[in-house]
Design a protein around this motif. Sequence first.
Motif, PDB file in Angstrom:
ATOM      1  N   UNK A  15     -15.175 -63.914  31.114  1.00 39.58           N
ATOM      2  CA  UNK A  15     -15.535 -65.250  30.649  1.00 39.58           C
ATOM      3  C   UNK A  15     -17.006 -65.241  30.260  1.00 39.58           C
ATOM      4  N   UNK A  16     -17.321 -65.762  29.068  1.00 37.44           N
ATOM      5  CA  UNK A  16     -18.703 -65.729  28.592  1.00 37.44           C
ATOM      6  C   UNK A  16     -19.163 -67.114  28.150  1.00 37.44           C
ATOM      7  N   UNK A  17     -20.451 -67.339  28.259  1.00 36.50           N
ATOM      8  CA  UNK A  17     -21.088 -68.485  27.620  1.00 36.50           C
ATOM      9  C   UNK A  17     -21.279 -68.106  26.155  1.00 36.50           C
TER      10      UNK A  17
ATOM     11  N   UNK B  41     -27.812 -70.434  35.650  1.00 32.90           N
ATOM     12  CA  UNK B  41     -28.294 -71.398  36.630  1.00 32.90           C
ATOM     13  C   UNK B  41     -28.809 -70.688  37.860  1.00 32.90           C
ATOM     14  N   UNK B  42     -28.401 -71.211  39.025  1.00 36.41           N
ATOM     15  CA  UNK B  42     -28.755 -70.578  40.289  1.00 36.41           C
ATOM     16  C   UNK B  42     -27.529 -69.943  40.911  1.00 36.41           C
ATOM     17  N   UNK B  43     -27.669 -69.586  42.175  1.00 34.16           N
ATOM     18  CA  UNK B  43     -26.536 -68.979  42.896  1.00 34.16           C
ATOM     19  C   UNK B  43     -25.696 -70.097  43.513  1.00 34.16           C
ATOM     20  N   UNK B  44     -25.120 -70.914  42.629  1.00 34.17           N
ATOM     21  CA  UNK B  44     -24.405 -72.115  43.049  1.00 34.17           C
ATOM     22  C   UNK B  44     -22.899 -72.055  42.761  1.00 34.17           C
ATOM     23  N   UNK B  45     -22.402 -70.899  42.407  1.00 38.08           N
ATOM     24  CA  UNK B  45     -20.964 -70.713  42.176  1.00 38.08           C
ATOM     25  C   UNK B  45     -20.386 -70.154  43.470  1.00 38.08           C
TER      26      UNK B  45
ATOM     27  N   UNK C 121     -26.393 -64.606  35.049  1.00 40.20           N
ATOM     28  CA  UNK C 121     -25.783 -63.661  35.988  1.00 40.20           C
ATOM     29  C   UNK C 121     -24.411 -63.249  35.449  1.00 40.20           C
ATOM     30  N   UNK C 122     -23.950 -62.087  35.881  1.00 37.90           N
ATOM     31  CA  UNK C 122     -22.521 -61.808  35.815  1.00 37.90           C
ATOM     32  C   UNK C 122     -22.011 -62.001  37.237  1.00 37.90           C
ATOM     33  N   UNK C 123     -20.902 -62.721  37.374  1.00 35.43           N
ATOM     34  CA  UNK C 123     -20.338 -63.000  38.696  1.00 35.43           C
ATOM     35  C   UNK C 123     -18.892 -62.527  38.726  1.00 35.43           C
ATOM     36  N   UNK C 124     -18.417 -62.166  39.921  1.00 35.15           N
ATOM     37  CA  UNK C 124     -17.022 -61.753  40.094  1.00 35.15           C
ATOM     38  C   UNK C 124     -16.573 -62.185  41.485  1.00 35.15           C
ATOM     39  N   UNK C 125     -15.279 -62.389  41.695  1.00 33.49           N
ATOM     40  CA  UNK C 125     -14.793 -63.006  42.934  1.00 33.49           C
ATOM     41  C   UNK C 125     -14.984 -62.116  44.167  1.00 33.49           C
TER      42      UNK C 125
ATOM     43  N   UNK D  27     -17.474 -72.811  29.571  1.00 34.35           N
ATOM     44  CA  UNK D  27     -18.806 -73.405  29.597  1.00 34.35           C
ATOM     45  C   UNK D  27     -19.288 -73.753  30.996  1.00 34.35           C
ATOM     46  N   UNK D  28     -18.411 -73.691  31.989  1.00 35.38           N
ATOM     47  CA  UNK D  28     -18.790 -74.076  33.341  1.00 35.38           C
ATOM     48  C   UNK D  28     -18.010 -73.242  34.349  1.00 35.38           C
ATOM     49  N   UNK D  29     -18.454 -73.213  35.607  1.00 41.94           N
ATOM     50  CA  UNK D  29     -17.741 -72.442  36.632  1.00 41.94           C
ATOM     51  C   UNK D  29     -16.298 -72.887  36.787  1.00 41.94           C
TER      52      UNK D  29
END
Length: 296
Positions: free
Chosen positions: A102-104, A151-155, A269-273, A134-136
């Motif tokens: 998923x990308x912005x 953003x921040x580490x808010x996901x 960031x790149x994030x993953x579960x 566009x969003x988490x």
Amino acid sequence: MIAPRRFLPSVSSLLALEAVERLGTATAAAEELALTHSAVSRQLKALEEQIGVPLFRREGKGLALTPVGADYAASIRDYLQDLARASLRIRAAGSRSSLTLSVLPAFGTHWLLPRLQGFAQLHPEITVNLATRLSPFDFTREKFDAAIHFGGRDWQGVKYLPLAREQVIPAASPKLVPQGQITPERLLTLPLLHLESRPGAWEDWFARHGCEAEHLRGMLFDQFSQMAEAAALGFGVALLPRFLAEAEFRSGRLHPLSDSHTEVDGRYFVVWPQFRNASKPLQKFLHWLGSEAEPT
């Protein structure tokens, strides 16, 4: 664990139900599915018998879905779409492994894609598929291996790999501001364009340049690319990230109204579960992406 087969209708009967609900008649559904009217009717009858609940009622010579049938059709539509997407991913990848990211949109287009060819050359056995969000979102509901986040580490429930800081610069069409660089005070007199995901961005920029500005108004956009296009057409001034602004400056559609970019809060960031182990292809992708990231 997969449910017992008696609870799993055939895909053809589910396609028939979905088409009837969406198109309104069995005749229209038959035409779309390249079947006869009687074939669609048989599929629907078999589905109803398997489920054991009335899904249709007779209305004259036609069929109409019951409320239960309409609800069931809506619920299976997502299943059919997921099945189609899964099949397409396998077909597109062939014998190679695949990742879905998923990308912005602006970051994906102007930062990630120019670099992604390097990963493709390094790992030709892995196909990377991109889709816009566009969003988490909830990784348990969406079929993504990883996502680009700003953003921040808010996901919640994810691991983070920092990629890049956000640096912005005001940009406008030469037709709107022929002289180029101007003072923040002069900038305040111009129409300003805003982004939904960056509330307060203009106020923050002015504060960092020693100019008080509150309750700024103007056109609102949900994507950087739309806002940049509006700026190029002369609707106002856009506050753009470096990776997009530089592309616009090279094209000549926009020019900078400040002599430098301004670093602001927030990072990409790149994030993953966290709830599942990263697959081998994802591990390789994250290792490569870490080498492309800006120094922390």
